[in-house]
Design a protein around this motif. Sequence first.
Motif, PDB file in Angstrom:
ATOM      1  N   PHE A   1       0.807  -1.209   0.000  1.00 30.33           N
ATOM      2  CA  PHE A   1       0.000   0.000   0.000  1.00 30.33           C
ATOM      3  C   PHE A   1       0.839   1.257   0.000  1.00 30.33           C
ATOM      4  CE2 PHE A   1      -4.346  -1.157   0.140  1.00 30.33           C
ATOM      5  CZ  PHE A   1      -4.420  -2.407   0.715  1.00 30.33           C
ATOM      6  N   GLY A   2       1.874   1.320   0.850  1.00 26.57           N
ATOM      7  CA  GLY A   2       2.618   2.565   0.916  1.00 26.57           C
ATOM      8  C   GLY A   2       3.954   2.418   1.602  1.00 26.57           C
TER       9      GLY A   2
ATOM     10  N   TYR B   1       8.868  11.546   3.647  1.00 30.67           N
ATOM     11  CA  TYR B   1       7.960  11.530   2.508  1.00 30.67           C
ATOM     12  C   TYR B   1       7.114  10.266   2.557  1.00 30.67           C
ATOM     13  CZ  TYR B   1      11.122  15.107   0.751  1.00 30.67           C
ATOM     14  OH  TYR B   1      11.876  16.249   0.618  1.00 30.67           O
ATOM     15  N   CYS B   2       5.824  10.403   2.336  1.00 30.48           N
ATOM     16  CA  CYS B   2       4.894   9.271   2.296  1.00 30.48           C
ATOM     17  C   CYS B   2       4.434   9.097   0.855  1.00 30.48           C
ATOM     18  CB  CYS B   2       3.698   9.539   3.202  1.00 30.48           C
ATOM     19  SG  CYS B   2       2.482   8.202   3.222  1.00 30.48           S
ATOM     20  N   SER B   3       4.503   7.864   0.362  1.00 31.45           N
ATOM     21  CA  SER B   3       4.086   7.593  -1.006  1.00 31.45           C
ATOM     22  C   SER B   3       3.565   6.170  -1.117  1.00 31.45           C
ATOM     23  CB  SER B   3       5.248   7.818  -1.970  1.00 31.45           C
ATOM     24  OG  SER B   3       4.776   7.859  -3.297  1.00 31.45           O
ATOM     25  N   GLY B   4       3.162   5.792  -2.292  1.00 34.50           N
ATOM     26  CA  GLY B   4       2.624   4.452  -2.541  1.00 34.50           C
ATOM     27  C   GLY B   4       1.420   4.554  -3.441  1.00 34.50           C
TER      28      GLY B   4
ATOM     29  N   ALA C   1      -1.429   7.021   3.176  1.00 37.06           N
ATOM     30  CA  ALA C   1      -1.247   7.919   4.316  1.00 37.06           C
ATOM     31  C   ALA C   1      -0.942   7.081   5.545  1.00 37.06           C
ATOM     32  CB  ALA C   1      -2.498   8.754   4.551  1.00 37.06           C
ATOM     33  N   THR C   2      -0.299   7.692   6.519  1.00 33.31           N
ATOM     34  CA  THR C   2       0.006   6.999   7.769  1.00 33.31           C
ATOM     35  C   THR C   2       0.324   8.012   8.857  1.00 33.31           C
ATOM     36  OG1 THR C   2       1.290   5.206   8.747  1.00 33.31           O
ATOM     37  CG2 THR C   2       2.493   6.745   7.356  1.00 33.31           C
TER      38      THR C   2
ATOM     39  N   ASP D   1       1.809  -3.013   4.013  1.00 34.84           N
ATOM     40  CA  ASP D   1       1.085  -3.695   2.943  1.00 34.84           C
ATOM     41  C   ASP D   1      -0.375  -3.966   3.255  1.00 34.84           C
ATOM     42  OD1 ASP D   1       1.409  -5.610   4.858  1.00 34.84           O
ATOM     43  OD2 ASP D   1       2.328  -7.089   3.562  1.00 34.84           O
ATOM     44  N   LYS D   2      -0.884  -3.399   4.362  1.00 31.46           N
ATOM     45  CA  LYS D   2      -2.299  -3.576   4.666  1.00 31.46           C
ATOM     46  C   LYS D   2      -2.777  -2.448   5.568  1.00 31.46           C
ATOM     47  CE  LYS D   2      -1.193  -6.643   8.456  1.00 31.46           C
ATOM     48  NZ  LYS D   2      -1.134  -7.987   8.934  1.00 31.46           N
ATOM     49  N   VAL D   3      -4.051  -2.184   5.533  1.00 30.85           N
ATOM     50  CA  VAL D   3      -4.653  -1.155   6.371  1.00 30.85           C
ATOM     51  C   VAL D   3      -4.543  -1.580   7.827  1.00 30.85           C
ATOM     52  CG1 VAL D   3      -6.806   0.017   6.930  1.00 30.85           C
ATOM     53  CG2 VAL D   3      -6.218  -0.433   4.551  1.00 30.85           C
ATOM     54  N   GLY D   4      -4.164  -0.659   8.713  1.00 34.85           N
ATOM     55  CA  GLY D   4      -4.087  -0.943  10.139  1.00 34.85           C
ATOM     56  C   GLY D   4      -2.822  -1.662  10.575  1.00 34.85           C
TER      57      GLY D   4
END
Length: 65
Positions: free
Chosen positions: A1-2, A45-48, A53-54, A22-25
């Motif tokens: 994911f990101g 930097y956040c990407s994906g 977002a995180t 690689d997964k939500v949460g």
Amino acid sequence: FGYLTVVPGGAPTGGPSSVNWDKVGATIANGLQVGLDSNRQVSVYCSGVPGAATNFIIDVVGYFL
């Protein structure tokens, strides 16, 4: 994911990722060292995938001789 990339302040983000998820949460612990720029700053930097977002915490440790 990101992913997050941590670099000295303002540096380009062409390097490897610092943290991947690689997964939500997902809860991920990681440790790394990164240098500071001349203003003693780092950039994160956040990407994906679109909308990646995180939340993150930076713990700063240093010493002077």
